[in-house]
Each structure stands twice: as structure tokens, then as C-alpha cells.
Scaffold this active site. Structure first.
Site, mmCIF file in Angstrom:
data_model
loop_
_atom_site.group_PDB
_atom_site.id
_atom_site.type_symbol
_atom_site.label_atom_id
_atom_site.label_comp_id
_atom_site.label_asym_id
_atom_site.label_seq_id
_atom_site.Cartn_x
_atom_site.Cartn_y
_atom_site.Cartn_z
ATOM 1 C CE1 TYR B 442 86.313 50.539 -24.943
ATOM 2 C CE2 TYR B 442 86.871 51.732 -22.959
ATOM 3 C CZ TYR B 442 85.939 51.147 -23.770
ATOM 4 O OH TYR B 442 84.634 51.175 -23.396
ATOM 5 C CD GLU B 443 89.817 46.114 -23.460
ATOM 6 O OE1 GLU B 443 90.851 45.436 -23.549
ATOM 7 O OE2 GLU B 443 89.374 46.518 -22.370
#
Lengths: 596, 596
Positions: B442-443
Site C-alpha cells: 500500500y501507499e
């Protein structure tokens, strides 16, 4: 939900085009009638069973897990598992590689192994129920009394009963010499066995009428340590003289483990309370008898990760061709779409090809070892049997550790291809990663495998087994030395062979000074030798692909590209491994234990 | 259940003995009064909160997960989470790094980050609830209107409300340009927003009265692609002019994801149906505004894996000293026991030291970047701010990708130390591995990070940022060039610096021919530069430890041993990475897409 297509074409390529297993098998009298069509037909049907019956139960089985009824001590596996097992028995699959004397079909192990690869791809947790049986079968087949064999082998062969291996206790896993379960001889020649076992895969379930436990325990007068361990067969239900089931025996599931993966397999805490058992093999020689199971199980564990690597690859490749996201850095490749399929991105391809090269390399090595094991068991030439046995001994820890470490890397890469979706259960990718993780631990951790390889199998006989295998590689290098097209494969293979020889000598010298040097280098060393074996089989596969690519069959084109990827992007891991193996013991032991 | 001891001594070593952060911070007017005692006292209290309140909820939270009531759309986190959050608010912890203008304590980010490291060690899933708030706070602080700031910032600062980032949609994650959520302007200046978002961490829960969603959406007349995305603030409950809560807004949790890890964080599918929002920043400039959150979030994700690496190490080290199994190859080390503690085995130490060296190296790098970020935000010297900003830009993708990849390796090693027990939930080790896995995704996946580093941050400005950082390394090498005791650290550092320069040039040249060469090399390249930064900080730590070891404090002895381990056993990974980066694009692109 993940899809699975049995890789029959690649299995056939390895078996018939690279390894010529039919010729190899025909040297064994009991396989004199084998032919490629039979093998292919069995695997085609086996693939259908795996893909159609087992694969659809994998995700739901993981979500549901097993349930223990604490009053009856009965374990219920996830929905559909019992029915799938009934189909497995109905199809005669348990008997595939078993001895015809007990109702088996007597097919070569190499066929059974490829069948298992497909079942592992489809559903590792389910496959462990019959998988463990196979270990019990082998052990009783090799070491059981005629009575034990008559009582148990036909039922294990038919699959009407399953088996387990009860080794580990809470305070000892690797170090079985410490085990405490007690076996007290009775007047009737049986033993009453009392103790607690943990991590017993498929230890209890309702899919069959009886479960045959092979249990390590200690006799009252047994010497301490690993020389005082005996092996017993302990059925869930005692078996009457006429073969019918008698009373429930004192072996119960007291708890199920909550695990990272293989949720659908019942990992049981087993309690034995005056459980009635009979001795298998000689008193105090249980560990040796158990090792018959253990070696087969180690090959089986490598095969589990091979299966997971293959199925993870298939799903990641399909997703990468379908999912559109961003444009290629070099400009749009699918301008008609809102974005390019992510397979245009080089790093996505790198993750996919890593899994593919590890799956196909692992398949070649595993198939080679399986057919070698067939020769070790059934050749009519004693020298051939001995040579085959040595080679299997050398390569078993590599299959167990190298293929399972690779499986961890590969399934994680394939999950990464899915981005955030990879982390979500319903896509099935994260399950492959979780299931793959146990394979690096059980049946001897991968560190134990590396000590077995370097300490026992290689330094233990002054490198004799390694040298013999090295000669095969050297012969192949020599043979292809003047083949221009093979140079890109042969040169790095030959180079790595030289480096392995040097590294082995170097570690051997250091180990004279301090035996802990073996422990410091072993894990890195195993991966170096793992790459040597993969490089050898990739070069052999490339040779066949080069010869046949003119046929226009794109299978060979893909094989060559994957071989080139392996040599360019995976084999170079050895550059680091050789350095870190060489860095030796000092950086590991310098820090005082108290400072950790 | 795992234990956790806040690594306060090591944090103080990095902050005060290696990086002298107080001197650095004093250059910023707003931190002119900071001192080491204040920092240490805050972290000591913060460590207690993490260890005593959060850590005991980690295992149970993972087992229980979150529950969605499908009629009310309310999500209940696991038992104890709400109460822990109340204590967090009561202790004033949300305000630590926030602006005093909105009720914050105005402490440097570097302090807040170390506090978060400890919370991540104790309970990553819990920590994501306030963690996401921080992103929303930062974004509104930088881009909100005065009204938005007055409405939301005090409540986010106090922790009475939490925040989220709503970016991803089912068909787009990395490629936000494809997003479809619509925002229609209303006569009163607000917008009605309709669409579906997925993977929204902490998207819905009952721990606070209101949740402030930052939502990317598209205006009716917006240009296609990433240039047509705007940012909106969409509260769960509308806020009246007097600050009281108004009607429930049209943003609902429609489902929770079943995930591999971070079970205790509610990962929500959010549906917006004419949800009322207000614009943040300029129309169609939403991606830029969102990137304020994103950069902070990327540092935060690296910090999550740093926390997991530390806690996994602590537990594995304790287990390895306690668990007895087998004897050392060099003979018994604890002859009074039935077997030696497994820490005598070199490979067990290798697994432990890998985690330790990655934790301590990661802490040094992260702390350095955090204090640099403090300077970027608050220095009174514009050149200094710019230089600090450039350095943070360069190092952010390294923190995100290198530390999370290392965290995956390290937590898996630490789990392996436990053998079969590592696979069992109750020991807590497998949870660290599962939780660590999302951090690579994620990110911005770690592949995206590597493209950001190599393509944008390095080749995008002809290597200017890298050269500036390289000069710091070169200066340190020069400074220590005549220090005999430092040669074992300085020589490999200098050598790797030269290799990075060569490799960067080489890839830059190839990229002129084909931009896809960047994608082929980026992931390997990022790890090479990651090792360069770790080698730099390990050499700096070793220097301090060498100077102070005469004090007799064994902390310095352990630091030196860990530094030596890092250079001997981990840094050599670069030998492979440089080779595979160099192997370039061809082996990845050779195979036709259809053949995958």
C-alpha cells in the site's frame, strides 16, 4: 477464485523429451512394461481430479478450517473435503504407486509425484490427508511385520484408512532424542503408550473409518537420547483378527492448532493414554525406521511448494495480462485501452518469470530425483541402485529447502503482481503465500536440511556424492562445449561448478578448525548448490528447446526465454551467496549471547 | 503472547549520540527550546503506552477482527480497541506533532515518528486508526481553506475525530488517473459526490464521533486522466456552523475486506451516494494536494515495518536463548541442560542478527529522514529547507521500499527461529509476517517506489539529489580515511559509493535508448542504494561505538558486532543486485505476452 490448469505439456516435456524417463524406468524389471502413453493418460486424468474436484475447495477450506468436538474428540474438516476424499478413493488414486501385493497399481513413483504436484497446486491442505498416509504406508512396507503389513497395507493402499506420523512433542521437534512418550510392554506382546504429541497433520478427521498412527516412543529400559527411540503402530480403532474394527484406542485429538496457513488440514495435539500399539522394526531403532518416512516426506514437501509456485504463477500471469493500469514507460502498448495491461511493465514480468523459472526448474529437478528413486528401489543392478540411492540422498535436502525457499519468494512475488488485491482473501493469492510458509519449517527446517546437505551428505563422505553428480554436469558441459548456441548456458554452468568445488574445499578446511563453520555456511551453501542443479537442468532443457524450436512450437520458444531469464536474473544470486558463505563464522559468534 | 520492550536506549543513541538531533532542531525557530530530556521523557511515556495499552491487544485483535453491521453500516473493531483509543486521546498523544494553533503540542516530527515506531511494534492494526488521521490532518493543514482548518484541525489534533484517505477504486489503484467517482457542484458551494472506493483503512469504526474522509473525485468538466482529479473533504457526519454534528452524510461502509493481515484494522469498501463534500485546494489539482498525505504516509509505512522488525527480533532473541534443542556442532555449550539453547547455532544467530541489523539500520535512516523533514518544514533558512526537502524526496522511496522489504525478510526469519511454533497463531510471530506483508503494497507498491526513486528522483534531475547525498558520504569517508579502526566499515562503504555512481550512469545511458530499461533495473537499483544508505549509517554508528566502547557499556560492544555482521553478511547482497540490474531489459521482454 484462483484457476488451475494442470501443466501436462511441461510435465511431458520434462519426462519424455529431457529425461527420457521411460528408458530409465525400463531398466527396472517391475516397470518393464511402462510406456509414455500410460503415464500421460494417468496424469491427464489426475490433473482433472485435481482441477475439478480439489481446486474448487481450496479457498473455502481455508476460510472454514477444521472443527474439533471436544467431547467426542472428532474433527470435521471443511465442507466438501470428505466427499472429495470419497471420490479420490473411488478413482483408485491412493493405490497409484503402491505395491500390487497389497492391491496397489505399482506405477513408478515419478508418476505419483507428478500427480501429487497437481494436487498440491489445487489444494495443499486437502492433499496432506492422503499425503501423510503415504509416509505411513512406506514405513510399514519397509519395516512392518508380516502381520502388520497384512493388517494395514491393503487399507492404506485402497485409501479406506489414512495414516499419520506422530513425532514432535511440545519440548522437542528437531531434537527427537529428547522425546518422552513412554511405551510399556504388555504380556500379549503389545505396548501401552502414553504421552503427548503436537503438530500431527491429519491427526484426526472423519473422512475414513480408521487412522493409523506411527508413533515414536521410549521403552522403559531405553538408552537416553536418540538411541533409545522405538517406533509403534497405533490405530485409532483396534483391528480384530478378522480385519473388522475393534474398540476405540486411547489416542485422541485434544486440540487443533490455529495456524498461519493450511487451515483446512487438521493439525492436532494428540494425547495417548495407554494407547495400544505394536512395535515396528527393532526396539530402540525407531529413528532409522522413521527415516524411511522422513525422506519421502521431504521430497513431498518440496513438491508442495512446487505445486504452489506453479498455481501462483498461472494466476498472476493471467491477472497481469488482464489488469490494465498505467502506460509502459516506453509508450502505450495497448492504445485502444484506457491503460496498458500490467504485463508490459518489466518488473511485473520479472516477478512472473521468477515464479515460472522456479516452477519449471523445480519440476525438472524433482522429476529427475523421483525417477532416480524409482531406480534406487527397483533397478536389478545393485551398483545402479547404490548410485541412485546416493544421488537421491544428496538431492533430497536441496529439493526440500531450495524449492520451498523459492516457493516462498515466488508466491510472494505472484501475490505482489495483484497489488492490493493480492492481500485480499477472495483472490486466493495470499493463501498460497501462507500455505507455502510451513513448507520451510516442517519435516526438518530448511536450516536442518542445509546441515544435512553440507555436514552429512557432502563433507561427511569427503564430497564423494557431490563429485559423482558433478561428473554428470562436467560430462554435459564437455558434450556441449563446441555447440555455439549452448554457450550462454554452458559457460555460467561450468563456472558455477568450479566455484562450488572451491567453496566446498574451503568450508571443509575451515570445518577442521571449528565444526561450527559448517553451521555458519550451510544455508548459503545449499542455495549455491541448488542453483548449480537448477542451472544444470535449465541448460539441459535449453538444449532440447534449441533442437526443437525449428518445429515452430512456441512451447520451445518460451522455454528458451525462461532459461535465458534464469541465467540472467536468478543464477547471479550465487555471487552474494558465495561471499556470505565465505564470510564464515566470526561475524555470527562475535556477540555475546547476553547482548542479544 | 509476544512481549515488547520499547528500544529507548537505541533511540537515544541514534538521536543524541549519532545524529545530534537537538542541535539540528535548534536551527528551526519553532524548536529552539527543544532538549534531549524532553524528547527522552516523551518517548519513555509513549513507550509505556505502546507496551502496556496496545501490545496486549495485538494478538486478540488479529484473532477477532472487525465486524460490520450491514443495516447500520457501523463497524465494531475488536474488543479493547475503543478503550485504548480513549486512553490515547486522554493522554494527549494525537496532538504530539500537531500545530499549537489548533491545540497541538508542536513537538518535532522526529519525536512523533519514534513514538509511532513503538506503537507499530505493539499493534500495527490499531495504530493505523490514528495513523491515517495524521495524513488527513497534514493535508488539510497544507491545503484546506481557513474554514476547513477551523472546522476539522482542532478535532483531528485532539483525536476526537479521525481521518481517512479515499483514493483507490476497484479498477484503479496505482493509476489514479482512471478514477471515476464524480463530484457535482451545488449552488451552496458544496459538492455532491458519488462513487465507490475500496481498501479504505480505518474507513469506518465506532471509536470516535466523526470520521473525516479525504476523497479524490472528478468534476463534471474535468480533463481526462490524472489532470482531472480534485480533492474533497467529506465528513461522516456533516458539521454545523457551531461545530456540533449535523445529519449523517452519504458515505457508508458497504463491506469489509478479508485480508492476510492487519485484521484488526477495518479495511472498508466505501460507497458515496450524493455525499456532501467541500473542495480542498484547487479544482483538478487534487493529486498534488493528496501527495502531501502520500509522502508522509510512505514514511509512515516504512516505520510500520521498522516497528515489526524490532518486535519480531526481540521475541525471536528471547526464544532462542530459552529454547533448548540439539547441541552445538562444536560441542555442548550448556552441558548442565538436556540440550543447548538454540542461540548457539550459527544460522539461528544469522537470522536474529539479520533482523537486528535491519531494525537498527532502519531506525538510524528513518530518524535521520524525520529530523531532515523537520528542517524542511521549519528551518528559517530557505536554502536549508530546499536542501532538506530534496534529501527527504530522495530517501522517502528508500524508506518505504527498502525497510518494508527488509521487514518481510526479517519477520519471516524471526518466525523461522521458532520452528513449528512460529507457524502457530498464539506465539504471535506469524502475525508479524502477515502484517508486514501489506507494507510492501500500500501507499504505492515497492515497484512504484523504485520507479519513483530511479526514474523521477535520480534520473529525473540528472542525479543531482543523489550526488548531494553522495557528497555527505564522501565527506565521511574522507574524514575517517586515516582512522585505522574504521577501515573495515569505510572501505566497503566507499567501494559501494563508487559502484552506485557507475551503475546510475550506466542505467541512465541505457534509458536514453529505451525508457523501459528504468523499469527493468529499478527494483534492484533501489535495494543497492538502500544498502548504500544503511552502510553509511552503520559506519557512522560504528564510529560512535568505537569511540565509546572504552566506557565499558556493553551497548557499544553489541553495536559494533552488529555493524560487523551487517557488512559481512547483508551488504554483499549488492554483488548480486548490481549484476541483475545490469542484466537489463532483454531477458524480461524477450518472451511474447501470449506465451506467459
Amino acid at each position: 477464485m484462483p484457476q488451475y490448469n494442470p501443466p501436462l505439456r511441461d510435465m511431458q516435456f520434462v519426462m519424455h523429451e529431457v529425461l527420457n524417463i521411460v528408458d530409465e524406468l525400463k531398466q527396472c524389471p517391475k516397470h518393464a512394461d511402462i510406456d509414455a502413453d500410460t503415464i500421460n493418460a494417468v496424469l491427464e486424468e489426475g490433473g482433472k481430479f485435481a482441477a475439478e474436484v480439489l481446486a474448487p475447495l481450496n479457498l473455502s477450506g481455508d476460510a472454514e478450517g477444521c472443527a474439533l468436538d471436544k467431547t467426542t474428540h472428532e474433527v470435521t474438516p471443511p465442507k466438501g473435503f470428505k466427499e472429495a476424499y470419497a471420490k479420490y478413493v473411488e478413482g483408485g488414486w491412493p493405490a497409484l504407486g503402491c505395491d500390487p501385493e497389497y492391491g496397489g497399481q505399482g506405477l513408478p513413483l515419478v508418476v505419483n509425484q507428478s500427480f501429487y504436484e497437481m494436487m498440491n497446486s489445487a489444494n495443499q491442505a486437502w492433499t496432506m490427508y492422503p499425503g501423510l498416509s503415504h509416509g505411513a504406508y512406506e514405513c510399514l512396507h519397509a519395516h512392518g511385520t508380516p502381520e502388520q503389513q497384512a493388517t494395514y497395507l491393503p487399507k492404506l493402499t485402497s485409501g479406506e484408512w489414512t495414516g499419520t506420523m506422530c513425532l514432535t512433542e511440545p519440548h522437542c521437534g528437531t531434537d527427537l532424542g529428547m522425546l518422552r512418550t513412554k511405551a510399556v510392554p504388555q504380556a500379549d506382546g503389545t505396548y501401552k503408550i502414553t504421552g503427548a504429541k503436537i503438530f500431527i497433520s491429519a491427526g484426526e478427521h472423519n473422512m475414513v473409518e480408521n487412522i493409523i498412527h506411527l508413533v515414536l516412543a521410549r521403552l522403559p529400559d531405553a538408552p537416553e537420547g536418540s538411541k533409545g527411540i522405538s517406533l509403534f503402530v497405533v490405530p485409532k480403532f483396534l483391528v480384530n483378527a478378522d480385519g473388522s474394527l475393534g474398540p476405540r484406542n486411547g489416542i485422541f485429538c485434544a486440540g487443533l492448532e490455529h495456524k498461519m496457513g493450511i487451515h483446512a488440514n487438521s493439525t492436532c495435539q494428540m494425547v495417548l493414554e495407554d494407547a495400544v500399539g505394536t512395535l515396528v522394526g527393532q526396539p530402540n531403532k525407531g529413528l532409522a525406521a522413521m527415516f524411511v518416512m522422513m525422506n519421502a516426506a521431504r521430497l513431498g514437501v518440496g513438491n508442495q511448494s512446487l505445486g504452489l509456485t506453479e498455481v501462483a504463477y498461472q494466476n498472476a500471469a493471467a491477472y497481469a495480462k488482464d489488469r490494465i493500469q498505467m502506460r509502459a514507460l516506453s509508450g502505450p502498448k495497448a492504445p485502444e485501452k484506457a491503460a496498458d495491461p500490467i504485463i508490459v511493465h518489466p518488473d511485473v514480468r520479472k516477478m512472473l518469470l521468477t515464479a515460472r523459472a522456479y516452477a519449471e526448474g523445480g519440476r525438472a529437478l524433482s522429476t529427475y530425483v523421483a525417477v532416480t528413486l524409482d531406480k534406487a528401489l527397483a533397478s536389478d543392478d545393485e551398483d545402479e541402485r547404490k548410485a541412485a540411492d546416493d544421488e537421491v540422498a544428496l538431492l533430497t535436502p536441496i529439493i526440500k529447502a531450495f524449492i520451498t525457499d523459492n516457493g516462498w519468494i515466488a508466491t510472494s512475488h505472484c501475490m505482489q503482481v495483484f497489488g492490493g488485491h493480492g492481500f485480499i482473501h477472495e483472490w486466493g493469492m495470499e493463501q498460497f503465500v501462507r500455505d507455502a510458509r510451513i513448507n520451510m519449517i516442517y519435516e526438518g527446517t530448511n536450516t536442518i536440511q542445509s546441515l544435512d546437505l553440507l555436514g552429512r551428505k557432502i563433507l561427511g563422505d569427503n564430497g564423494a556424492k557431490l563429485k559423482k553428480f558433478g561428473k554428470k554436469i562436467a560430462a554435459f558441459v564437455e558434450e556441449e562445449g563446441t555447440n555455439e548456441a549452448m554457450q550462454e548456458f554452458i559457460n555460467p554452468l561450468a563456472d558455477l561448478g568450479d566455484k562450488v568445488t572451491k567453496l566446498t574445499t574451503e568450508i571443509g578446511m575451515k570445518a577442521f578448525q571449528n565444526p561450527d563453520e559448517v553451521g555458519a555456511a550451510a544455508v548459503d551453501y545449499l542455495r549455491v548448490v541448488g542453483h548449480l542443479t537448477f542451472a544444470y537442468f535449465w541448460a539441459r532443457m535449453a538444449k532440447v528447446a534449441l533442437e526443437k524450436q525449428a518445429s515452430g512450437d512456441k512451447f520451445y520458444t518460451a522455454k528458451l526465454s525462461t532459461a535465458r531469464f534464469y541465467f540472467a536474473k536468478l543464477l547471479p544470486e550465487t555471487a552474494t551467496l558465495i561471499r556470505t558463505a565465505r564470510a564464515g563464522l566470526q561475524p555470527l559468534m562475535e556477540m555475546d549471547e547476553a547482548l542479544f
